[in-house]
Design a protein around this motif. Structure first.
Motif, PDB file in Angstrom:
ATOM      1  N   VAL A   1     -36.942   2.357   6.393  1.00  0.00           N
ATOM      2  CA  VAL A   1     -35.817   2.963   7.047  1.00  0.00           C
ATOM      3  C   VAL A   1     -35.833   2.226   8.695  1.00  0.00           C
ATOM      4  N   ARG A   2     -36.755   2.128   9.084  1.00  0.00           N
ATOM      5  CA  ARG A   2     -36.948   1.686  10.470  1.00  0.00           C
ATOM      6  C   ARG A   2     -36.600   0.265  10.539  1.00  0.00           C
ATOM      7  N   ARG A   3     -36.951  -0.487   9.562  1.00  0.00           N
ATOM      8  CA  ARG A   3     -36.482  -2.007   9.463  1.00  0.00           C
ATOM      9  C   ARG A   3     -34.950  -2.097   9.237  1.00  0.00           C
ATOM     10  N   VAL A   4     -34.617  -1.348   8.198  1.00  0.00           N
ATOM     11  CA  VAL A   4     -33.049  -1.334   7.984  1.00  0.00           C
ATOM     12  C   VAL A   4     -32.132  -1.149   9.128  1.00  0.00           C
ATOM     13  N   SER A   5     -32.718  -0.037  10.031  1.00  0.00           N
ATOM     14  CA  SER A   5     -31.907   0.402  11.180  1.00  0.00           C
ATOM     15  C   SER A   5     -31.823  -0.765  12.250  1.00  0.00           C
ATOM     16  N   LEU A   6     -32.979  -1.549  12.487  1.00  0.00           N
ATOM     17  CA  LEU A   6     -33.177  -2.622  13.345  1.00  0.00           C
ATOM     18  C   LEU A   6     -32.378  -3.353  12.791  1.00  0.00           C
ATOM     19  N   SER A   7     -32.286  -3.884  11.496  1.00  0.00           N
ATOM     20  CA  SER A   7     -31.254  -4.884  10.861  1.00  0.00           C
ATOM     21  C   SER A   7     -29.782  -4.724  11.432  1.00  0.00           C
ATOM     22  N   LEU A   8     -29.588  -3.485  11.333  1.00  0.00           N
ATOM     23  CA  LEU A   8     -28.048  -3.171  11.393  1.00  0.00           C
ATOM     24  C   LEU A   8     -27.756  -3.443  12.798  1.00  0.00           C
ATOM     25  N   VAL A   9     -28.655  -2.992  13.856  1.00  0.00           N
ATOM     26  CA  VAL A   9     -28.291  -3.211  15.272  1.00  0.00           C
ATOM     27  C   VAL A   9     -28.364  -4.488  15.512  1.00  0.00           C
ATOM     28  N   THR A  10     -29.427  -5.236  15.020  1.00  0.00           N
ATOM     29  CA  THR A  10     -29.177  -6.714  15.184  1.00  0.00           C
ATOM     30  C   THR A  10     -27.882  -7.397  14.886  1.00  0.00           C
ATOM     31  N   LEU A  11     -27.320  -7.065  13.589  1.00  0.00           N
ATOM     32  CA  LEU A  11     -26.280  -7.387  13.145  1.00  0.00           C
ATOM     33  C   LEU A  11     -25.013  -7.196  13.983  1.00  0.00           C
ATOM     34  N   PHE A  12     -25.123  -5.835  14.602  1.00  0.00           N
ATOM     35  CA  PHE A  12     -23.948  -5.515  15.321  1.00  0.00           C
ATOM     36  C   PHE A  12     -23.906  -6.407  16.505  1.00  0.00           C
ATOM     37  N   LEU A  13     -25.104  -6.495  17.371  1.00  0.00           N
ATOM     38  CA  LEU A  13     -25.274  -7.371  18.397  1.00  0.00           C
ATOM     39  C   LEU A  13     -25.085  -8.898  18.352  1.00  0.00           C
TER      40      LEU A  13
END
Length: 327
Positions: A16-28
């Motif tokens: 879950v932490r990794r998925v959240s980090l991936s979503l933030v990364t894709l947004f940036l």
């Protein structure tokens, strides 16, 4: 061996932490891609109509395409449509972007798959053999050889390989553009030569990480315990050493996926291959914002998915996460 309940929760929390980090990364990434496209030199309407077009026609085309709207409006229109599966319409080709991106991504994934099938097992095997022969001639040959080919640019090794296998020996075609309606094995035949420069670049990274992991695992307490229990050396290597030694290697392999999918502009140009790297380069030259932005963001998504797969494998193989003992 089954997972304890706390181990399942630990893996889920980790993912879950990794998925959240991936979503933030894709947004940036989407913001950076959009702003990067805006600073490219040139005018969209002028690039499409040519240098001798009337300025009023250029302004009218820019207005029709919407590139004269405020940047925030343009970004929101693009990203909101993208998340719904609409990549927009290409400025250059005047047709939907999605088919171009999907076809080019499929081609790049074919080339990446061939390179992966070659380099992953051979790279891991090279690292394992080097570690088992630490500080011996075989270790030095593998380590120095892998490092030497890694630092060579792809276009240098690509040209050398074309001269050797395509021109002098005539074993392989020098172009990756296979005939229309070519079958699986014909396509594979055309992709062998373009995959070899990628193999040479990635072999050193994978072998070095596998070697480092093996050396660390061989010097660990659990390896010494397994040896003292009287287990056969082959069993110790296979069941105890490799499982832990390959953890960092999995991460390296995943991080190279983004490079293999999207960083192949030189290889695709050299071998006249219609992959997504070549498509993005064409879009950047023509100021084709929908194609450029959607292509790069698609690569980001593929990279994020590959990283998540690596994280999942890492969490399952890593006993500290699997047993829920240390996150």
């Amino acid at each position: 061996m089954g997972l304890a309940p706390q181990g399942v929760l630990a893996i889920l929390s980790f993912l879950v932490r990794r998925v959240s980090l991936s979503l933030v990364t894709l947004f940036l990434l989407s913001i950076m891609v959009f702003l990067g496209g805006q600073v490219l030199p040139g005018n969209v309407g002028r690039a499409i109509l040519g240098p001798f077009a009337d300025q009023r026609a250029v302004d009218a085309l820019n207005h029709t395409l919407g590139v004269d709207r405020p940047l925030l409006t343009q970004y929101w229109s693009w990203i909101s449509n993208f998340v719904q599966g609409d990549m927009g319409t290409s400025y250059i080709f005047r047709s939907l972007v999605a088919p171009f991106v999907i076809d080019a991504l499929g081609n790049s994934m074919k080339l990446a798959a061939v390179a992966f099938v070659l380099v992953v097992p051979i790279g891991i095997l090279g690292g394992v053999v080097a570690a088992l022969n630490l500080n011996r001639p075989l270790d030095r040959i593998i380590s120095l050889g892998g490092l030497s080919v890694t630092v060579l640019p792809e276009f240098v090794t690509g040209i050398i390989l074309i001269l050797i296998f395509g021109v002098w020996l005539r074993w392989l075609p020098i172009s990756a553009a296979w005939p229309r309606d070519a079958g699986f094995f014909t396509q594979l035949y055309y992709l062998i030569l373009p995959s070899l420069p990628l193999f040479l670049v990635l072999f050193g990274y994978i072998a070095r990480m596998a070697r480092s992991g093996m050396i660390e695992a061989l010097d660990s307490d659990y390896t010494r315990t397994a040896v003292l229990k009287g287990l056969p050396w082959r069993t110790v290597i296979w069941r105890h050493v490799l499982r832990n030694a390959l953890l960092p290697t999995i991460t390296v392999i995943a991080t190279q996926t983004g490079y293999l999918i999207g960083g192949l502009v030189v290889i695709e140009t050299l071998f006249r291959y219609q992959g997504i790297g070549s498509l993005i380069f064409t879009a950047a030259r023509g100021k084709d914002f929908p194609m450029l932005e959607s292509g790069i963001l698609t690569i980001g998504i593929v990279y994020a998915l590959a990283t998540l797969v690596a994280d999942f494998l890492y969490s399952v193989l890593n006993p500290r996460i699997r047993l829920g003992s240390d996150q």
